[in-house]
Design a protein around this motif. Structure first.
Motif: not given
Length: 366
Positions: A135-157
């Motif tokens: 499901d990596v090609t699906k935006i809900s399972f590929g891009l969105v999780p990447f952006v959300v997870l990256s956003g979490i660590v970005a906010a902290i760092l």
């Protein structure tokens, strides 16, 4: 399937660690001219005992743990490293140095929890995409999780701030996402989001703007923001072809800022010259090439992704450090893996090499 670890990769790690400690030992002599001998002794022993000693012990211990363990507990590892990193903001626990709150002070030792967060993030990203590979090609399972997870660590760092570590982490995670089969349009969207985020951080953090301006014209602020890069270039140029010799660096005494930290490559270049630094670069290239070969023959997607993420992250950090010392990119503040001061950082890096060695044990034969 192999019955043993990849001995070539192990030897590369041991050579990098050994050469790194030799360079570090010489660079740390510069501390004697800046402070008392107690600091030099403390730094040297931490690098030797905590970094090399416990690091190698951790490497061989973790190399015997089936790498599926990290996939099974990936979420809890990621969550634990986030909580640990957030502890730097707790008064009395977090340690502030030069305007940055990146360290946890335990009294007898201080360390950067972001060093653990780097690998916790990579392990979870690898586990996520190995579980959702269809499901990596699906935006809900590929891009969105990447952006959300990256956003979490970005906010902290960014709050610490530690934007250099954030950049390295995102490159490693992006390599996993790309390998997992991300569509080009999603990669383009991710790149645009990244550019907007970078622009926002540059606007929010004056020190990053100053780094960019210094990179454009290092001579403009030669006694302030441009001082380190100018001294680094003097050290590198002074090494010429064969270098001044072990322990003979002049710049590490009083002139070069952070001779055991992010400026350590300049010390190595001054003492070992073009030939010596070329051999060091060859070791890093061999490290990356052998690591990616292990990834290409990994038994499953998780083994492949986590190896690619870790190898990419460490190699990117090394490239950023060396390029900054050569004035090819703006000063990053990144240390040189396996070489720079940081006993806990070296220990954690060597420990993660154990994960890759275990993956190499189960790789398929070509």
């Amino acid at each position: 399937m192999r019955k043993h670890f990849d001995k070539t990769f192990l030897w590369i790690i041991l050579l990098l660690s050994g050469v790194g400690f030799i360079i570090f030992t010489s660079a740390s002599l510069g501390l004697l001219a800046r402070s008392n001998s107690e600091l030099f002794t403390s730094v040297a022993w931490k690098q030797l005992i905590l970094g090399l000693g416990l690091g190698l012990a951790s490497l061989f211990t973790i190399a015997r743990i089936k790498y599926g363990f990290w996939r099974k507990y990936a979420f809890y590892i990621f969550l634990g490293t986030i909580i640990l990193t957030l502890m730097v903001f707790i008064p009395g626990i977090g340690l502030n140095h030069n305007g940055a709150t990146r360290w946890i002070n335990l009294g007898f030792i201080s360390f950067q929890p972001s060093e653990l967060l780097k690998y916790g993030f990579i392990i979870y990203i690898a586990a996520w995409y190995s579980n959702k590979k269809k499901d990596v090609t699906k935006i809900s399972f590929g891009l969105v999780p990447f952006v959300v997870l990256s956003g979490i660590v970005a906010a902290i760092l960014v709050a610490q701030p530690d934007t250099d570590t954030l950049g390295v982490m995102l490159v490693g995670a992006a390599a996993i996402y790309f390998t997992a089969g991300a569509p080009w349009k999603h990669i383009f969207i991710m790149g645009c989001i990244g550019l907007v985020g970078l622009g926002t951080v540059i606007m929010m953090k004056p020190y990053i703007r100053e780094r960019l301006l210094t990179f454009i014209d290092p001579s403009k602020n030669g006694l302030t923001s441009g001082y380190q890069i100018q001294q680094s270039l003097i050290a590198i140029g002074s090494g010429q072809v064969v270098g001044r010799g072990f322990g003979q660096s002049v710049q590490k005494f009083s002139y070069l800022p952070e001779p055991v930290g992010d400026s350590i490559f300049a010390v190595a270049a001054e003492e070992f010259g073009f030939i010596g630094t070329s051999l060091l670069l060859l070791l890093f290239v061999s490290f990356a090439a052998r690591g990616l070969k292990i990834a290409s023959k990994a038994q499953d997607a998780f083994g492949r992704y986590v190896t690619i993420g870790i190898i990419t992250m460490i190699t990117t950090q090394a490239c950023m450090n060396i390029a900054a010392m050569l004035a090819i990119i703006p000063l990053s503040g990144q240390t040189l893996p396996f070489v720079s001061h940081g006993g806990t950082a070296l220990m954690i890096t060597l420990a993660t090499m154990g994960i890759i060695l275990n993956i190499s044990k189960y790789q398929t034969r070509s």
